[in-house]
Every structure is written in structure tokens, then in C-alpha cells.
Design a protein around this motif. Structure first.
Motif, PDB file in Angstrom:
ATOM      1  N   ARG A  15     -65.160  91.995  33.352  1.00 38.20           N
ATOM      2  CA  ARG A  15     -63.834  91.518  33.749  1.00 38.20           C
ATOM      3  C   ARG A  15     -62.820  91.628  32.612  1.00 38.20           C
ATOM      4  NH1 ARG A  15     -63.315  89.230  38.512  1.00 38.20           N
ATOM      5  NH2 ARG A  15     -61.682  87.790  37.864  1.00 38.20           N
ATOM      6  N   VAL A  16     -62.769  92.778  31.990  1.00 38.48           N
ATOM      7  CA  VAL A  16     -61.811  93.041  30.916  1.00 38.48           C
ATOM      8  C   VAL A  16     -60.447  93.341  31.539  1.00 38.48           C
ATOM      9  CG1 VAL A  16     -61.230  94.585  28.994  1.00 38.48           C
ATOM     10  CG2 VAL A  16     -63.620  93.990  29.442  1.00 38.48           C
ATOM     11  N   PRO A  17     -59.397  92.649  31.134  1.00 40.14           N
ATOM     12  CA  PRO A  17     -58.068  92.965  31.671  1.00 40.14           C
ATOM     13  C   PRO A  17     -57.686  94.403  31.326  1.00 40.14           C
ATOM     14  CG  PRO A  17     -58.037  90.888  30.473  1.00 40.14           C
ATOM     15  CD  PRO A  17     -59.365  91.535  30.198  1.00 40.14           C
ATOM     16  N   LEU A  18     -57.152  95.121  32.285  1.00 37.25           N
ATOM     17  CA  LEU A  18     -56.729  96.505  32.088  1.00 37.25           C
ATOM     18  C   LEU A  18     -55.214  96.537  32.221  1.00 37.25           C
ATOM     19  CD1 LEU A  18     -57.536  99.425  31.583  1.00 37.25           C
ATOM     20  CD2 LEU A  18     -57.898  99.672  34.043  1.00 37.25           C
ATOM     21  N   ILE A  19     -54.545  96.793  31.104  1.00 34.76           N
ATOM     22  CA  ILE A  19     -53.087  96.705  31.024  1.00 34.76           C
ATOM     23  C   ILE A  19     -52.538  97.966  30.384  1.00 34.76           C
ATOM     24  CG2 ILE A  19     -51.171  95.396  30.020  1.00 34.76           C
ATOM     25  CD1 ILE A  19     -53.188  92.999  29.873  1.00 34.76           C
ATOM     26  N   VAL A  20     -51.453  98.489  30.941  1.00 38.07           N
ATOM     27  CA  VAL A  20     -50.739  99.606  30.326  1.00 38.07           C
ATOM     28  C   VAL A  20     -49.518  99.015  29.632  1.00 38.07           C
ATOM     29  CG1 VAL A  20     -49.491 101.757  30.720  1.00 38.07           C
ATOM     30  CG2 VAL A  20     -51.497 101.216  32.113  1.00 38.07           C
ATOM     31  N   SER A  21     -49.369  99.317  28.354  1.00 43.42           N
ATOM     32  CA  SER A  21     -48.235  98.834  27.573  1.00 43.42           C
ATOM     33  C   SER A  21     -47.546 100.012  26.916  1.00 43.42           C
ATOM     34  CB  SER A  21     -48.711  97.867  26.482  1.00 43.42           C
ATOM     35  OG  SER A  21     -49.341  96.741  27.046  1.00 43.42           O
ATOM     36  N   GLU A  22     -46.277  99.822  26.592  1.00 48.60           N
ATOM     37  CA  GLU A  22     -45.558 100.852  25.852  1.00 48.60           C
ATOM     38  C   GLU A  22     -44.815 100.196  24.699  1.00 48.60           C
ATOM     39  OE1 GLU A  22     -42.992 102.733  28.710  1.00 48.60           O
ATOM     40  OE2 GLU A  22     -41.548 101.107  28.687  1.00 48.60           O
ATOM     41  N   ILE A  23     -44.469 101.012  23.730  1.00 46.84           N
ATOM     42  CA  ILE A  23     -43.768 100.505  22.555  1.00 46.84           C
ATOM     43  C   ILE A  23     -42.353 100.111  22.943  1.00 46.84           C
ATOM     44  CG2 ILE A  23     -42.855 101.139  20.291  1.00 46.84           C
ATOM     45  CD1 ILE A  23     -45.320 103.003  20.007  1.00 46.84           C
ATOM     46  N   HIS A  24     -41.942  98.935  22.492  1.00 44.10           N
ATOM     47  CA  HIS A  24     -40.601  98.409  22.730  1.00 44.10           C
ATOM     48  C   HIS A  24     -39.853  98.423  21.398  1.00 44.10           C
ATOM     49  CE1 HIS A  24     -37.845  94.842  23.594  1.00 44.10           C
ATOM     50  NE2 HIS A  24     -37.440  95.815  24.367  1.00 44.10           N
ATOM     51  N   SER A  25     -38.626  98.945  21.412  1.00 45.52           N
ATOM     52  CA  SER A  25     -37.831  99.068  20.187  1.00 45.52           C
ATOM     53  C   SER A  25     -36.669  98.086  20.188  1.00 45.52           C
ATOM     54  CB  SER A  25     -37.285 100.488  20.054  1.00 45.52           C
ATOM     55  OG  SER A  25     -38.335 101.415  20.000  1.00 45.52           O
ATOM     56  N   ASP A  26     -36.181  97.768  18.997  1.00 49.03           N
ATOM     57  CA  ASP A  26     -34.994  96.914  18.882  1.00 49.03           C
ATOM     58  C   ASP A  26     -33.733  97.766  19.038  1.00 49.03           C
ATOM     59  OD1 ASP A  26     -34.543  98.180  16.407  1.00 49.03           O
ATOM     60  OD2 ASP A  26     -35.168  96.449  15.218  1.00 49.03           O
ATOM     61  N   GLU A  27     -32.574  97.134  18.906  1.00 45.41           N
ATOM     62  CA  GLU A  27     -31.299  97.838  19.101  1.00 45.41           C
ATOM     63  C   GLU A  27     -31.056  98.927  18.057  1.00 45.41           C
ATOM     64  OE1 GLU A  27     -31.051  94.206  16.769  1.00 45.41           O
ATOM     65  OE2 GLU A  27     -31.501  94.414  18.897  1.00 45.41           O
ATOM     66  N   GLU A  28     -31.747  98.864  16.933  1.00 50.29           N
ATOM     67  CA  GLU A  28     -31.608  99.891  15.898  1.00 50.29           C
ATOM     68  C   GLU A  28     -32.613 101.031  16.074  1.00 50.29           C
ATOM     69  OE1 GLU A  28     -31.558  98.166  11.957  1.00 50.29           O
ATOM     70  OE2 GLU A  28     -30.469  96.421  12.720  1.00 50.29           O
ATOM     71  N   GLY A  29     -33.490 100.902  17.054  1.00 48.43           N
ATOM     72  CA  GLY A  29     -34.471 101.946  17.323  1.00 48.43           C
ATOM     73  C   GLY A  29     -35.809 101.758  16.632  1.00 48.43           C
ATOM     74  N   TYR A  30     -36.003 100.622  15.961  1.00 49.80           N
ATOM     75  CA  TYR A  30     -37.279 100.356  15.302  1.00 49.80           C
ATOM     76  C   TYR A  30     -38.273  99.751  16.278  1.00 49.80           C
ATOM     77  CZ  TYR A  30     -35.014 101.214  10.833  1.00 49.80           C
ATOM     78  OH  TYR A  30     -34.350 101.802   9.787  1.00 49.80           O
ATOM     79  N   CYS A  31     -39.509 100.187  16.193  1.00 46.91           N
ATOM     80  CA  CYS A  31     -40.573  99.652  17.036  1.00 46.91           C
ATOM     81  C   CYS A  31     -40.829  98.201  16.649  1.00 46.91           C
ATOM     82  CB  CYS A  31     -41.850 100.459  16.849  1.00 46.91           C
ATOM     83  SG  CYS A  31     -41.637 102.212  17.189  1.00 46.91           S
ATOM     84  N   ILE A  32     -40.824  97.313  17.651  1.00 44.49           N
ATOM     85  CA  ILE A  32     -41.014  95.898  17.330  1.00 44.49           C
ATOM     86  C   ILE A  32     -42.208  95.250  18.010  1.00 44.49           C
ATOM     87  CG2 ILE A  32     -38.646  95.410  16.641  1.00 44.49           C
ATOM     88  CD1 ILE A  32     -38.214  94.197  19.448  1.00 44.49           C
ATOM     89  N   ASN A  33     -42.579  95.711  19.206  1.00 44.19           N
ATOM     90  CA  ASN A  33     -43.720  95.105  19.877  1.00 44.19           C
ATOM     91  C   ASN A  33     -44.160  95.984  21.046  1.00 44.19           C
ATOM     92  OD1 ASN A  33     -41.884  94.577  21.985  1.00 44.19           O
ATOM     93  ND2 ASN A  33     -41.617  92.445  21.382  1.00 44.19           N
ATOM     94  N   TRP A  34     -45.130  95.488  21.773  1.00 39.18           N
ATOM     95  CA  TRP A  34     -45.657  96.186  22.951  1.00 39.18           C
ATOM     96  C   TRP A  34     -45.158  95.474  24.189  1.00 39.18           C
ATOM     97  CZ3 TRP A  34     -48.202 100.695  22.542  1.00 39.18           C
ATOM     98  CH2 TRP A  34     -48.702 101.029  21.293  1.00 39.18           C
ATOM     99  N   GLN A  35     -44.701  96.238  25.171  1.00 38.67           N
ATOM    100  CA  GLN A  35     -44.207  95.668  26.419  1.00 38.67           C
ATOM    101  C   GLN A  35     -45.136  96.096  27.557  1.00 38.67           C
ATOM    102  OE1 GLN A  35     -40.206  96.927  27.282  1.00 38.67           O
ATOM    103  NE2 GLN A  35     -39.849  95.135  28.554  1.00 38.67           N
ATOM    104  N   GLU A  36     -45.634  95.113  28.282  1.00 41.07           N
ATOM    105  CA  GLU A  36     -46.512  95.404  29.411  1.00 41.07           C
ATOM    106  C   GLU A  36     -45.715  96.074  30.518  1.00 41.07           C
ATOM    107  OE1 GLU A  36     -48.798  92.843  32.765  1.00 41.07           O
ATOM    108  OE2 GLU A  36     -49.155  92.206  30.696  1.00 41.07           O
ATOM    109  N   ILE A  37     -46.219  97.205  31.013  1.00 39.41           N
ATOM    110  CA  ILE A  37     -45.523  97.875  32.112  1.00 39.41           C
ATOM    111  C   ILE A  37     -46.364  97.912  33.389  1.00 39.41           C
ATOM    112  CG2 ILE A  37     -43.976  99.237  30.678  1.00 39.41           C
ATOM    113  CD1 ILE A  37     -45.819 101.644  31.144  1.00 39.41           C
ATOM    114  N   LYS A  38     -47.675  97.711  33.258  1.00 40.22           N
ATOM    115  CA  LYS A  38     -48.519  97.682  34.450  1.00 40.22           C
ATOM    116  C   LYS A  38     -49.797  96.915  34.140  1.00 40.22           C
ATOM    117  CE  LYS A  38     -50.521 100.489  38.059  1.00 40.22           C
ATOM    118  NZ  LYS A  38     -50.597 101.795  38.679  1.00 40.22           N
ATOM    119  N   ARG A  39     -50.219  96.123  35.114  1.00 37.73           N
ATOM    120  CA  ARG A  39     -51.477  95.386  35.012  1.00 37.73           C
ATOM    121  C   ARG A  39     -52.297  95.721  36.260  1.00 37.73           C
ATOM    122  NH1 ARG A  39     -53.377  90.496  32.373  1.00 37.73           N
ATOM    123  NH2 ARG A  39     -51.423  90.559  31.211  1.00 37.73           N
ATOM    124  N   TYR A  40     -53.504  96.202  36.049  1.00 34.89           N
ATOM    125  CA  TYR A  40     -54.385  96.549  37.164  1.00 34.89           C
ATOM    126  C   TYR A  40     -55.136  95.310  37.637  1.00 34.89           C
ATOM    127  CZ  TYR A  40     -53.537 101.457  36.143  1.00 34.89           C
ATOM    128  OH  TYR A  40     -52.937 102.671  35.956  1.00 34.89           O
TER     129      TYR A  40
END
Length: 157
Positions: free
Chosen positions: A31-56
Motif C-alpha cells: 500500500r505504497v502511495p503512488l503520486i506524480v509530482s513536478e518541480i514548482h518554481s518561485d517567481e524568479e524561476g528558482y526551483c523551490i519544492n515539489w507540487q503534487e499533480i496526480k495521486r493514484y
């Protein structure tokens, strides 16, 4: 004394497992959660965190594509057998520490193995993790350095 929900959770976590099948998919159980995430950037274009876009939907078992040719990604559809996928591991076996440089600061120390870098660029915000480590006696610099290392997908830290 632990309640029933805590016991179930601990039992489930202990049984989570990923098995690499020979020339086939990753078999994920427990029962491992399966999640698709993508890199989320700040207003200056720097990578700051992961944003969940889909959860199976949570399942006891998944077969995840390893050959890269499934028509039902991320799940395996058996294509690996048709294309005669060779899943032999070909990576090097150098230990993390052998290739790492050490960057020391007043509060934090960073081991950086550039050989493992996948260039996701989490380490560049606020002047870069290397400069932040050198200024880690400042709480903001320390916190950002920790965030950057934590979000790095490569494990090069």
C-alpha cells in the motif's frame, strides 16, 4: 498503548517493499502511495519544492514500468517482453563518500557528490547551497540550505 490505526500504519509501513523483477517491472507492495509530482518554481524561476499533480488510488500492489515503453505508464503493460528489455543493472558501485566533496559551514556540513547530480536545480536558489552552507549560522540561510538538500531528487547531498 498504541491504538488500532497506529498498529495498522506501522504494520503497513514495515511491509512496504519494492522488488526489481528480472528484465521486467518494479513490483511495489504494501500500500505504497503512488503520486506524480513536478518541480514548482518561485517567481524568479528558482526551483523551490515539489507540487503534487496526480495521486493514484492506493493499492496493495503495483507493477511499474521499467523499460520505458508501456502504453499505460507508469504501470507495466507487458511491453518489456515484446521488446526483449534487458534490465541488467549497469551503474557504478562507487560509494557515495568516495566521490563526495565536503563543504563545511558554521552550523551545517554538506557532502556533495556531483557524479550523482541530475541537474534539477534545487540547489541554486538564494545564491546556491554551497554559499548558504558557508552562512549557515544565519537561520534563513540554514533553513534554505536544508530545503534545497531535502528537495534534491538525485541523492547527491
Amino acid at each position: 498503548m498504541a491504538n488500532e490505526a497506529e498498529k495498522k500504519s506501522k504494520t503497513s509501513e514495515n511491509s512496504m517493499k519494492i522488488t526489481v523483477s528480472r528484465n521486467g517491472p518494479y513490483i511495489v507492495t504494501g500500500r505504497v502511495p503512488l503520486i506524480v509530482s513536478e518541480i514548482h518554481s518561485d517567481e524568479e524561476g528558482y526551483c523551490i519544492n515539489w507540487q503534487e499533480i496526480k495521486r493514484y488510488p492506493l493499492k496493495e500492489k503495483y507493477a511499474l514500468c521499467r523499460c520505458g515503453h508501456s502504453g499505460n505508464k507508469p504501470f507495466c503493460d507487458g511491453t518489456h517482453t515484446k521488446i526483449h528489455f534487458d534490465g541488467t543493472e549497469k551503474g557504478d558501485y562507487e560509494s557515495f563518500s568516495e566521490g563526495a566533496i565536503v563543504v563545511s559551514g558554521p552550523v551545517l556540513t554538506l557532502k556533495d557528490n556531483k557524479h550523482l547530480c541530475v541537474h534539477a536545480e534545487f540547489c541554486l536558489r538564494a545564491g546556491g547551497i554551497w554559499k548558504l552552507i558557508k552562512r549557515s549560522d544565519y537561520p534563513e540561510a540554514r533553513d534554505i540550505a536544508i530545503e534545497e538538500a531535502y528537495n534534491c531528487p538525485s541523492g547527491s547531498w
